[in-house]
Design a protein around this motif. Sequence first.
Motif, PDB file in Angstrom:
ATOM      1  N   GLY A   1      -7.793  71.431 -77.044  1.00  0.00           N
ATOM      2  CA  GLY A   1      -8.417  70.197 -77.513  1.00  0.00           C
ATOM      3  C   GLY A   1      -9.802  69.942 -76.988  1.00  0.00           C
ATOM      4  O   GLY A   1     -10.599  69.251 -77.628  1.00  0.00           O
ATOM      5  N   SER A   2     -10.134  70.489 -75.829  1.00  0.00           N
ATOM      6  CA  SER A   2     -11.446  70.234 -75.229  1.00  0.00           C
ATOM      7  C   SER A   2     -12.494  71.251 -75.656  1.00  0.00           C
ATOM      8  O   SER A   2     -13.661  71.139 -75.269  1.00  0.00           O
ATOM      9  CB  SER A   2     -11.326  70.251 -73.702  1.00  0.00           C
TER      10      SER A   2
ATOM     11  N   TYR B   1     -15.371  76.817 -82.644  1.00  0.00           N
ATOM     12  CA  TYR B   1     -15.990  78.122 -82.358  1.00  0.00           C
ATOM     13  C   TYR B   1     -15.449  78.703 -81.055  1.00  0.00           C
ATOM     14  O   TYR B   1     -15.049  79.878 -81.002  1.00  0.00           O
ATOM     15  CB  TYR B   1     -17.509  77.978 -82.273  1.00  0.00           C
ATOM     16  N   ASP B   2     -15.430  77.907 -80.003  1.00  0.00           N
ATOM     17  CA  ASP B   2     -14.973  78.405 -78.705  1.00  0.00           C
ATOM     18  C   ASP B   2     -13.483  78.737 -78.726  1.00  0.00           C
ATOM     19  O   ASP B   2     -13.033  79.658 -78.036  1.00  0.00           O
ATOM     20  CB  ASP B   2     -15.272  77.383 -77.606  1.00  0.00           C
ATOM     21  N   ASN B   3     -12.697  77.990 -79.499  1.00  0.00           N
ATOM     22  CA  ASN B   3     -11.279  78.320 -79.643  1.00  0.00           C
ATOM     23  C   ASN B   3     -11.098  79.697 -80.270  1.00  0.00           C
ATOM     24  O   ASN B   3     -10.294  80.510 -79.804  1.00  0.00           O
ATOM     25  CB  ASN B   3     -10.576  77.272 -80.512  1.00  0.00           C
TER      26      ASN B   3
ATOM     27  N   GLU C   1     -18.855  73.536 -84.528  1.00  0.00           N
ATOM     28  CA  GLU C   1     -19.072  72.637 -83.389  1.00  0.00           C
ATOM     29  C   GLU C   1     -18.112  71.455 -83.356  1.00  0.00           C
ATOM     30  O   GLU C   1     -18.193  70.605 -82.472  1.00  0.00           O
ATOM     31  CB  GLU C   1     -20.526  72.116 -83.398  1.00  0.00           C
ATOM     32  N   LYS C   2     -17.202  71.400 -84.289  1.00  0.00           N
ATOM     33  CA  LYS C   2     -16.234  70.307 -84.300  1.00  0.00           C
ATOM     34  C   LYS C   2     -15.129  70.560 -83.279  1.00  0.00           C
ATOM     35  O   LYS C   2     -14.790  71.703 -82.968  1.00  0.00           O
ATOM     36  CB  LYS C   2     -15.616  70.149 -85.690  1.00  0.00           C
ATOM     37  N   LEU C   3     -14.559  69.476 -82.759  1.00  0.00           N
ATOM     38  CA  LEU C   3     -13.401  69.565 -81.876  1.00  0.00           C
ATOM     39  C   LEU C   3     -12.120  69.510 -82.715  1.00  0.00           C
ATOM     40  O   LEU C   3     -12.126  68.963 -83.830  1.00  0.00           O
ATOM     41  CB  LEU C   3     -13.414  68.410 -80.871  1.00  0.00           C
ATOM     42  N   PRO C   4     -11.014  70.043 -82.198  1.00  0.00           N
ATOM     43  CA  PRO C   4      -9.766  70.008 -82.963  1.00  0.00           C
ATOM     44  C   PRO C   4      -9.366  68.612 -83.426  1.00  0.00           C
ATOM     45  O   PRO C   4      -8.789  68.455 -84.505  1.00  0.00           O
ATOM     46  CB  PRO C   4      -8.749  70.595 -81.979  1.00  0.00           C
TER      47      PRO C   4
ATOM     48  N   GLN D   1       2.806  77.203 -85.006  1.00  0.00           N
ATOM     49  CA  GLN D   1       3.057  76.125 -85.968  1.00  0.00           C
ATOM     50  C   GLN D   1       1.948  75.087 -85.996  1.00  0.00           C
ATOM     51  O   GLN D   1       1.523  74.646 -87.058  1.00  0.00           O
ATOM     52  CB  GLN D   1       4.388  75.433 -85.641  1.00  0.00           C
ATOM     53  N   ASP D   2       1.475  74.679 -84.828  1.00  0.00           N
ATOM     54  CA  ASP D   2       0.472  73.605 -84.771  1.00  0.00           C
ATOM     55  C   ASP D   2      -0.946  74.125 -84.580  1.00  0.00           C
ATOM     56  O   ASP D   2      -1.869  73.352 -84.348  1.00  0.00           O
ATOM     57  CB  ASP D   2       0.817  72.626 -83.644  1.00  0.00           C
TER      58      ASP D   2
END
Length: 332
Positions: free
Chosen positions: A94-95, A99-101, A135-138, A88-89
Amino acid sequence: MGVEVEVEGMTKSFGRHEIWSDVSFTLPPGEVSALLGPSGTGKSVFLKCMVGLLRPERGRCVVAGVDTVSCSRHDLYEVRKHFGVLFQDGALFGSMTVYDNVAFPLREHTRKSERQIRDIVMDRMALVGLEGAEEKLPGEISGGMKKRAGLARALVLEPEILLCDEPDSGLDPVRTAYLSQLLIDINARLDTTILIVTHNINLARTVPDNVGMLFQRRLVGFGPRELMLTSDEPVIAQFLNGRRVGPIGMSEEKDAATAAAEQELAANGHSDGSTGEDMTALVRQLQPTPGVGTRRAVGRRMNRLAGQLKDLPPERREVVVRALQAEQAGAA
């Protein structure tokens, strides 16, 4: 092509509280299906039982010949490789960068080189429209982008089955429309078996090939969209029209006296809370974006529907045929 999922007699309880009982249906391979139901009917619990995160008390869920309910831990680990799950979310770390996610499952479950991983990740990010967000963070991206990043991560291992738990949750209507189109395009491109858990009426009417509904601890029905969206089953008709009048109450099933009183008020012209539009009339199913290709799922669904029409009572068959003709005329 995606694989078939056969659910037979599944029953789940938490303590003495039964969530649903004796649920049986088959997800056709390579088709998009939706599981509907009012809030609190155990739709998300059902997905968790399918992938073995929760264990039902009875029943089977057979994926590629393996029953996820009774199999060993090792076999469950292997069969889970058939699944991709959109939570759902988005359930992003978060860290980690976006890309890495997206790359995380490939690094955890494969021995691919970083060059191979990059090729796959960039392809899936392009598929969901996230080029430039690597390269952005969540915390730096919107809710809709988080959903798309979660979808890209669910797709990197090329799952044969994609489970989407309320993909529209927290999204505005425009982003929901984009996500709906994206799921159709993914099915056209990859022929993946997709199950969407939702209570979004518009999504349910325009996206899936098959529709099922949970209510009061049972599966009310499951079948091709043409049969379910023209159904005269009271629960389904009430839900798809968004009406107060019907078996569904604010928190639970209505008693007979309340339901009868509401029916009388409606018969005397009192508003039932709906928009007045007949939501059970068929609207055209979403088509793939031009250039993506055709959906083989549609032909398979129509072949199956043809076999089911002959078993319907004449009056019911006429309703479905008229609805199909109207849909085809609208598509012309």
